[in-house]
Motif scaffolding. Structure first.
Motif, PDB file in Angstrom:
ATOM      1  N   GLU A  86       0.711  -1.155  -0.070  1.00 30.83           N
ATOM      2  CA  GLU A  86       0.146   0.140   0.069  1.00 30.83           C
ATOM      3  C   GLU A  86       1.014   1.092   0.074  1.00 30.83           C
ATOM      4  O   GLU A  86       0.481   2.301  -0.809  1.00 30.83           O
ATOM      5  CB  GLU A  86      -0.966  -0.067   1.244  1.00 30.83           C
ATOM      6  N   SER A  87       1.948   1.280   0.866  1.00 29.46           N
ATOM      7  CA  SER A  87       2.813   2.479   0.819  1.00 29.46           C
ATOM      8  C   SER A  87       3.577   2.557  -0.353  1.00 29.46           C
ATOM      9  O   SER A  87       3.537   3.770  -0.878  1.00 29.46           O
ATOM     10  CB  SER A  87       3.808   2.291   2.114  1.00 29.46           C
ATOM     11  N   TYR A  89       8.909 -10.957   0.868  1.00 28.58           N
ATOM     12  CA  TYR A  89       7.175 -11.155   0.105  1.00 28.58           C
ATOM     13  C   TYR A  89       7.162 -10.925  -1.154  1.00 28.58           C
ATOM     14  O   TYR A  89       6.116 -11.218  -1.652  1.00 28.58           O
ATOM     15  CB  TYR A  89       6.388 -10.260   0.848  1.00 28.58           C
ATOM     16  N   GLN A  90       8.253 -11.002  -1.767  1.00 29.51           N
ATOM     17  CA  GLN A  90       8.565 -10.895  -3.191  1.00 29.51           C
ATOM     18  C   GLN A  90       7.525  -9.907  -3.867  1.00 29.51           C
ATOM     19  O   GLN A  90       6.678 -10.119  -4.745  1.00 29.51           O
ATOM     20  CB  GLN A  90       7.869 -12.426  -3.939  1.00 29.51           C
ATOM     21  N   LEU A  91       8.016  -8.623  -3.314  1.00 32.03           N
ATOM     22  CA  LEU A  91       7.264  -7.803  -3.863  1.00 32.03           C
ATOM     23  C   LEU A  91       7.933  -6.903  -4.962  1.00 32.03           C
ATOM     24  O   LEU A  91       7.394  -5.884  -5.224  1.00 32.03           O
ATOM     25  CB  LEU A  91       6.968  -6.573  -2.431  1.00 32.03           C
ATOM     26  N   LYS A 131      10.784   4.507  -3.336  1.00 33.68           N
ATOM     27  CA  LYS A 131      11.067   3.473  -1.844  1.00 33.68           C
ATOM     28  C   LYS A 131      11.328   4.251  -0.773  1.00 33.68           C
ATOM     29  O   LYS A 131      11.160   3.978   0.116  1.00 33.68           O
ATOM     30  CB  LYS A 131      12.046   2.390  -2.498  1.00 33.68           C
ATOM     31  N   SER A 132      12.090   5.462  -0.952  1.00 33.33           N
ATOM     32  CA  SER A 132      12.568   6.104  -0.009  1.00 33.33           C
ATOM     33  C   SER A 132      11.281   6.761   0.590  1.00 33.33           C
ATOM     34  O   SER A 132      11.423   6.864   1.882  1.00 33.33           O
ATOM     35  CB  SER A 132      13.637   7.375  -0.448  1.00 33.33           C
ATOM     36  N   ALA A 168      15.835  -3.258   6.609  1.00 36.91           N
ATOM     37  CA  ALA A 168      14.734  -4.037   6.917  1.00 36.91           C
ATOM     38  C   ALA A 168      13.547  -4.237   5.830  1.00 36.91           C
ATOM     39  O   ALA A 168      13.092  -5.148   5.557  1.00 36.91           O
ATOM     40  CB  ALA A 168      13.908  -3.488   8.269  1.00 36.91           C
ATOM     41  N   PHE A 169      13.561  -2.849   4.914  1.00 35.47           N
ATOM     42  CA  PHE A 169      12.658  -2.719   4.153  1.00 35.47           C
ATOM     43  C   PHE A 169      12.832  -3.562   2.995  1.00 35.47           C
ATOM     44  O   PHE A 169      12.086  -4.219   2.542  1.00 35.47           O
ATOM     45  CB  PHE A 169      12.583  -1.193   3.473  1.00 35.47           C
ATOM     46  N   TYR A 170      14.342  -3.654   2.317  1.00 37.60           N
ATOM     47  CA  TYR A 170      14.671  -4.425   1.418  1.00 37.60           C
ATOM     48  C   TYR A 170      14.629  -6.007   1.735  1.00 37.60           C
ATOM     49  O   TYR A 170      14.229  -6.782   1.043  1.00 37.60           O
ATOM     50  CB  TYR A 170      16.043  -4.187   0.856  1.00 37.60           C
TER      51      TYR A 170
END
Ligand SMILES: Nc1ncnc2c1ncn2[C@@H]1O[C@H](COP(=O)(O)OP(=O)(O)OP(=O)(O)O)[C@@H](O)[C@H]1O
Ligand SMILES: [Mg+2]
Length: 317
Positions: free
Chosen positions: A284-285, A314-316, A293-294, A306-308
């Motif tokens: 959603e973000s 979750y294979q996003l 991404k930033s 943590a984000f990456y």
């Protein structure tokens, strides 16, 4: 309720009243106009009326006015004589009206017929006779007409895309089938019958979990009973036991803001549910930040690392 209507599953009183009306008009030769949204059961009702009529031993001929190309519709409906046009069949061809002689013609999607065709149909309905294309003989007709549409004919009359005179000719006995969202009591009995049919070959009795019932009741059903059939067919393929669970439903029907309704969680594994929430929030973000991404990282308040990690988990990508 007469036996011919036994295939019409319902529990809502609105449908009961409608079927009572339908069973009365069935016994006459009056023209019937069935109205209702797509997938609501117009054709099922048309066939039930036919079966309940005195014409049930005579033919029931269905014409889908939307699917036959304009230039063929006239000869499809009225037939043609040999040599009527190049490519015409030897010996000519009977049209749908003549095939329905003594019986019933079902003019489906009547609102999709061109203005010129509407005039030709009107003439046949008024005179109760027709001439085949390229013919000179007048053939008299004894045909009961049932028409159906999901179009707003009154609006179309305003826009001059539907003929007022044809409308009055058809609207002798209107039957409006309400959409499924206005008769939610029908969802369970319909589901039961649909699941029975889907599992006839294996003989299993397949039911719905309480949570699934809740979701089916909340859904808006723009595609009505056809949509309900599709949803259940999907779930019936996915299911791992004889009770259909939320996880078996197609995702689009899940209420999106209900994903955090803890009371209604079927699976109470904390880790798995938190994972689902993480995944949904990251998706959603990214969506609301135009894939930047930033910005997403800032909004989510987590570290870049943590984000990456989560993105790959979750294979996003
Ligand atoms: N009351 C009902 N009981 C059982 N099955 C139903 C009922 N109403 C509709 N169905 C089923 O739902 C599907 C759609 O019905 P139908 O084709 O009659 O809808 P329709 O209104 O003609 O739709 P469309 O406008 O898309 O042509 C069919 O498979 C039909 O068997
Ligand atoms: Mg139909």
């Amino acid at each position: 309720m007469p036996r011919s209507f036994s295939e019409y599953v319902y529990s809502d009183d609105k449908i009961k009243d409608l079927l009572l009306l339908a069973s009365k008009v069935a016994k006459t030769s009056a023209t019937v106009l069935i109205r209702g949204e797509s997938g609501v059961g117009k054709e099922v009702l048309a066939r039930a009326i036919y079966k309940e009529s005195d014409r049930y031993k005579m033919p029931f001929i269905k014409v889908n006015c939307a699917s036959i190309p304009e230039n063929l519709l006239e000869s499809e409906l009225f037939g043609y004589e040999e040599g009527a046009f190049t490519g015409a069949r030897r010996g000519g061809k009977l049209g749908k009206f003549e095939l329905a002689q003594g019986g019933t013609i079902f003019l489906d999607e009547i609102g999709d017929m061109s203005y010129t065709m509407q005039a030709k149909i009107l003439r046949v309905l008024q005179e109760k006779e027709l001439e085949r294309v390229g013919g000179t003989k007048t053939i008299s007709l004894d045909v009961r007409v049932i028409a159906a549409t999901n179009k707003d004919l009154e609006q179309m009359i305003e826009n001059e895309s539907f003929r007022r005179d044809l409308y009055y000719r058809l609207n002798v006995f209107p039957l409006n089938i309400p959409p499924l969202r206005e008769r939610k009591d029908d969802i369970i009995p319909l589901s039961r019958v649909i699941l029975e049919k889907l599992n006839k070959h294996c003989g299993n009795i397949v039911s719905l979990s309480a949570d699934v019932i809740k979701i089916l009741q909340q859904h808006n059903w723009p595609g009505n009973i056809r949509e309900l059939q599709n949803v259940l067919e999907h779930a019936n393929i996915i299911r791992t036991d004889d009770e259909i669970k939320i996880r078996d439903l197609p995702k689009y029907i899940l209420p999106s803001n209900d994903k955090l309704d803890v009371k209604n969680l079927e699976d109470f594994n904390l880790k798995e549910n938190i994972g689902m929430l993480e995944k949904e929030m990251i998706k959603e973000s990214l969506l609301r930040n135009g894939n930047n991404k930033s910005k997403a990282i800032r909004e989510l308040g987590i570290s870049r690392r943590a984000f990456y990690e989560k993105i790959s988990k979750y294979q996003l990508e």
